[in-house]
Design a protein around this motif. Structure first.
Motif, PDB file in Angstrom:
ATOM      1  N   SER A   8     -48.238 -43.012  26.991  1.00 35.53           N
ATOM      2  CA  SER A   8     -47.267 -42.556  27.982  1.00 35.53           C
ATOM      3  C   SER A   8     -45.920 -42.225  27.343  1.00 35.53           C
ATOM      4  CB  SER A   8     -47.105 -43.585  29.094  1.00 35.53           C
ATOM      5  OG  SER A   8     -46.584 -44.775  28.567  1.00 35.53           O
ATOM      6  N   SER A   9     -45.787 -42.447  26.031  1.00 36.33           N
ATOM      7  CA  SER A   9     -44.532 -42.064  25.376  1.00 36.33           C
ATOM      8  C   SER A   9     -44.639 -40.668  24.773  1.00 36.33           C
ATOM      9  CB  SER A   9     -44.183 -43.061  24.271  1.00 36.33           C
ATOM     10  OG  SER A   9     -45.007 -42.831  23.147  1.00 36.33           O
ATOM     11  N   VAL A  42     -44.754 -50.745  31.497  1.00 26.55           N
ATOM     12  CA  VAL A  42     -44.349 -49.486  30.862  1.00 26.55           C
ATOM     13  C   VAL A  42     -43.381 -48.721  31.756  1.00 26.55           C
ATOM     14  CG1 VAL A  42     -45.170 -47.317  29.913  1.00 26.55           C
ATOM     15  CG2 VAL A  42     -46.552 -49.357  29.667  1.00 26.55           C
ATOM     16  N   TYR A  47     -39.915 -50.218  31.632  1.00 28.55           N
ATOM     17  CA  TYR A  47     -39.277 -49.845  30.362  1.00 28.55           C
ATOM     18  C   TYR A  47     -38.714 -48.432  30.450  1.00 28.55           C
ATOM     19  CZ  TYR A  47     -38.815 -48.651  25.366  1.00 28.55           C
ATOM     20  OH  TYR A  47     -38.332 -48.242  24.145  1.00 28.55           O
ATOM     21  N   GLN A  48     -39.544 -47.491  30.926  1.00 29.35           N
ATOM     22  CA  GLN A  48     -39.108 -46.093  30.977  1.00 29.35           C
ATOM     23  C   GLN A  48     -38.007 -45.880  32.010  1.00 29.35           C
ATOM     24  OE1 GLN A  48     -42.567 -43.510  31.271  1.00 29.35           O
ATOM     25  NE2 GLN A  48     -42.817 -43.638  29.047  1.00 29.35           N
ATOM     26  N   LEU A  61     -35.719 -48.144  32.995  1.00 28.14           N
ATOM     27  CA  LEU A  61     -34.460 -48.782  32.603  1.00 28.14           C
ATOM     28  C   LEU A  61     -33.834 -48.133  31.373  1.00 28.14           C
ATOM     29  CD1 LEU A  61     -35.102 -52.607  33.122  1.00 28.14           C
ATOM     30  CD2 LEU A  61     -33.823 -51.022  34.589  1.00 28.14           C
ATOM     31  N   PHE A  62     -34.669 -47.836  30.363  1.00 25.15           N
ATOM     32  CA  PHE A  62     -34.096 -47.393  29.087  1.00 25.15           C
ATOM     33  C   PHE A  62     -34.108 -45.884  28.911  1.00 25.15           C
ATOM     34  CE2 PHE A  62     -35.803 -51.697  27.872  1.00 25.15           C
ATOM     35  CZ  PHE A  62     -34.568 -52.310  27.983  1.00 25.15           C
ATOM     36  N   LEU A  63     -34.922 -45.182  29.675  1.00 27.22           N
ATOM     37  CA  LEU A  63     -35.064 -43.748  29.427  1.00 27.22           C
ATOM     38  C   LEU A  63     -34.670 -42.885  30.618  1.00 27.22           C
ATOM     39  CD1 LEU A  63     -38.368 -44.300  27.585  1.00 27.22           C
ATOM     40  CD2 LEU A  63     -36.475 -43.056  26.588  1.00 27.22           C
ATOM     41  N   ALA A  64     -34.298 -43.522  31.742  1.00 29.52           N
ATOM     42  CA  ALA A  64     -34.022 -42.769  32.965  1.00 29.52           C
ATOM     43  C   ALA A  64     -35.195 -41.847  33.275  1.00 29.52           C
ATOM     44  CB  ALA A  64     -32.724 -41.976  32.855  1.00 29.52           C
ATOM     45  N   HIS A  65     -36.389 -42.318  32.921  1.00 30.58           N
ATOM     46  CA  HIS A  65     -37.609 -41.553  33.159  1.00 30.58           C
ATOM     47  C   HIS A  65     -38.404 -42.322  34.202  1.00 30.58           C
ATOM     48  CE1 HIS A  65     -40.599 -38.591  31.894  1.00 30.58           C
ATOM     49  NE2 HIS A  65     -41.503 -39.532  32.021  1.00 30.58           N
ATOM     50  N   ILE A  68     -36.389 -46.703  39.397  1.00 30.74           N
ATOM     51  CA  ILE A  68     -36.635 -47.978  40.072  1.00 30.74           C
ATOM     52  C   ILE A  68     -37.028 -47.743  41.530  1.00 30.74           C
ATOM     53  CG2 ILE A  68     -35.566 -50.145  40.811  1.00 30.74           C
ATOM     54  CD1 ILE A  68     -36.165 -50.050  37.826  1.00 30.74           C
ATOM     55  N   PRO A 120     -29.954 -42.934  38.236  1.00 26.19           N
ATOM     56  CA  PRO A 120     -30.365 -44.036  37.359  1.00 26.19           C
ATOM     57  C   PRO A 120     -29.177 -44.930  36.985  1.00 26.19           C
ATOM     58  CG  PRO A 120     -31.267 -41.960  36.586  1.00 26.19           C
ATOM     59  CD  PRO A 120     -30.331 -41.631  37.697  1.00 26.19           C
ATOM     60  N   TRP A 139     -28.671 -46.442  34.212  1.00 26.00           N
ATOM     61  CA  TRP A 139     -28.238 -46.109  32.854  1.00 26.00           C
ATOM     62  C   TRP A 139     -29.060 -44.938  32.364  1.00 26.00           C
ATOM     63  CZ3 TRP A 139     -30.491 -46.142  27.879  1.00 26.00           C
ATOM     64  CH2 TRP A 139     -29.581 -46.063  26.814  1.00 26.00           C
ATOM     65  N   GLU A 140     -28.399 -43.987  31.727  1.00 23.77           N
ATOM     66  CA  GLU A 140     -29.142 -42.879  31.139  1.00 23.77           C
ATOM     67  C   GLU A 140     -28.853 -42.823  29.660  1.00 23.77           C
ATOM     68  OE1 GLU A 140     -29.604 -38.852  33.051  1.00 23.77           O
ATOM     69  OE2 GLU A 140     -28.356 -39.829  34.555  1.00 23.77           O
ATOM     70  N   PRO A 141     -29.868 -42.494  28.829  1.00 19.29           N
ATOM     71  CA  PRO A 141     -29.578 -42.344  27.403  1.00 19.29           C
ATOM     72  C   PRO A 141     -28.463 -41.314  27.231  1.00 19.29           C
ATOM     73  CG  PRO A 141     -31.932 -42.055  27.852  1.00 19.29           C
ATOM     74  CD  PRO A 141     -31.253 -42.196  29.167  1.00 19.29           C
ATOM     75  N   LEU A 201     -35.560 -43.974  21.828  1.00 27.85           N
ATOM     76  CA  LEU A 201     -36.176 -44.987  22.684  1.00 27.85           C
ATOM     77  C   LEU A 201     -37.635 -44.652  23.000  1.00 27.85           C
ATOM     78  CD1 LEU A 201     -33.074 -45.663  24.901  1.00 27.85           C
ATOM     79  CD2 LEU A 201     -34.186 -47.308  23.407  1.00 27.85           C
ATOM     80  N   PHE A 202     -37.940 -43.359  23.073  1.00 27.89           N
ATOM     81  CA  PHE A 202     -39.334 -42.971  23.261  1.00 27.89           C
ATOM     82  C   PHE A 202     -40.153 -43.326  22.024  1.00 27.89           C
ATOM     83  CE2 PHE A 202     -38.734 -40.175  27.051  1.00 27.89           C
ATOM     84  CZ  PHE A 202     -39.824 -40.626  27.761  1.00 27.89           C
ATOM     85  N   GLN A 208     -40.908 -46.952  21.934  1.00 30.79           N
ATOM     86  CA  GLN A 208     -42.011 -47.285  22.825  1.00 30.79           C
ATOM     87  C   GLN A 208     -43.357 -47.024  22.137  1.00 30.79           C
ATOM     88  OE1 GLN A 208     -41.968 -45.230  26.652  1.00 30.79           O
ATOM     89  NE2 GLN A 208     -44.155 -45.616  26.853  1.00 30.79           N
TER      90      GLN A 208
END
Lengths: 229, 93
Positions: free
Chosen positions: A53-54, A89, A92-93, A95-99, A102, B55, B57-59, B68-69, B72
């Motif tokens: 998925s990354s 997963v 993670y995406q 929170l950290f990737l705005a992908h 929530i 969001p 927080w955004e990168p 960050l990808f 992962q």
């Protein structure tokens, strides 16, 4: 896609996903207590989802999307446990990737962690019952699960944004063109890669697959012979 | 060996298709499908839909996002490598 699912839809998908995730956590606890030998395989299934998925891959439609990797977990452990792995997963995406997101987490857990894995599980069991070749069964299960995930995503968006002229169906067509069409080549690659990794699992941990009732002893023996031949 | 060849061929075929489409220069931008879906939402609602939350927080940049990808993918790959390495090593010991 944070904030892209309006009220009441994001709540609906949360409510539908929650019981499955809770049941999945219960099942994982059960495995941790009674079948500790399966835990490395569980970690492997989670890690596979992390990697696949990354990878945002280019597709024939001129846009990029990523496979889900959830088919493998579903074949080994069933949809409920896979839903928990996908949740990790997706958080993670988000929170950290705005992908992802929530607020869309419920919807994403449903499409990637429940609908796709349910398809993988049923396709694999169906293929096994009809005595189809093991690797071909895995291919179909993983590829169709990947595709189903994006079809459900399209449906989720279509329900939230029905077209003024053609309703949900027309919207589903529009979202489906973007998501599902892009996904077809990626789903095929995911199916092939998943089938290949199962060859290695058979080599090193086939006995655990028998205990998880993914495969029976006789079939495992034949597959092992095929690999070493 | 057959499985490896098949998997390699599938990946190569996807890459060849990508090169073919990219070579045709049909104006493909290779953006994310979810970004395109946001465009579809704009089309369906006449551009009136605003995401009701953004969001937390955004990168801050594309570089950090790809970091960050990759992280992962790396976490997953380490676990997969450890799993197969450990059990393969134990088998041959």
């Amino acid at each position: 896609m944070e904030g892209f699912l309006p009220h009441p839809w994001w709540e609906v998908w949360y409510v539908l996903s929650l019981p499955v995730v809770v049941y999945g956590i219960y099942r994982i606890n059960q495995l941790a207590k009674e079948r500790r030998e399966t835990l490395p395989l569980l970690a492997l299934a989670g890690a596979f989802i992390f990697v696949l998925s990354s990878l945002k891959l280019p597709s024939v439609t001129g846009s990029c999307s990523h496979p889900t990797g959830a088919g493998m977990g579903a074949i080994l452990f069933g949809p409920a446990i896979t839903a928990v792995l996908c949740l990790i997963v997706l958080v993670y995406q988000a929170l950290f990737l705005a992908h992802g997101g929530i607020t869309t987490l419920g919807a994403n857990v449903f499409s990637m962690g429940i609908a796709g894995p349910a398809v993988a599980y049923l396709v694999y069991r169906g293929c096994t019952r009809s005595k189809m070749n093991f690797y071909v069964s895995i291919f179909f299960a993983a590829a169709l699960a990947d595709l189903a995930t994006y079809l459900v995503t399209s449906l989720q968006l279509a329900l939230a944004f029905p077209s003024a002229t053609g309703g949900v169906l027309e919207s589903f067509g529009a979202f489906g063109t973007v998501f599902a069409l892009t996904q077809v080549p990626l789903a095929i690659v995911e199916g092939v890669v998943t089938a290949l990794i199962f060859k290695y699992i058979i080599q090193v941990k086939g006995d655990v697959m028998v205990r998880l009732k993914v495969i029976d002893e006789k079939r495992l023996g034949k597959l092992k012979e095929m690999i070493s031949a | 060996m057959k499985g490896e060849i098949l998997a390699g061929a599938a990946v190569l075929l996807l890459f060849a298709l990508f090169l073919y489409v990219a070579g045709m220069d049909g104006g493909a931008e290779w953006g994310g499908a979810d970004g395109e879906a946001e465009g579809v939402i704009d089309g369906l609602t006449g551009g009136t839909y605003e995401p009701w939350i953004s969001p937390i927080w955004e990168p801050p940049s594309g570089e950090i996002e790809s970091l960050l990808f990759s992280l992962q993918a790396a976490i997953g790959a380490i676990i997969i490598g450890y799993f197969f390495g450990y059990y393969r090593g134990r088998r041959s010991a």
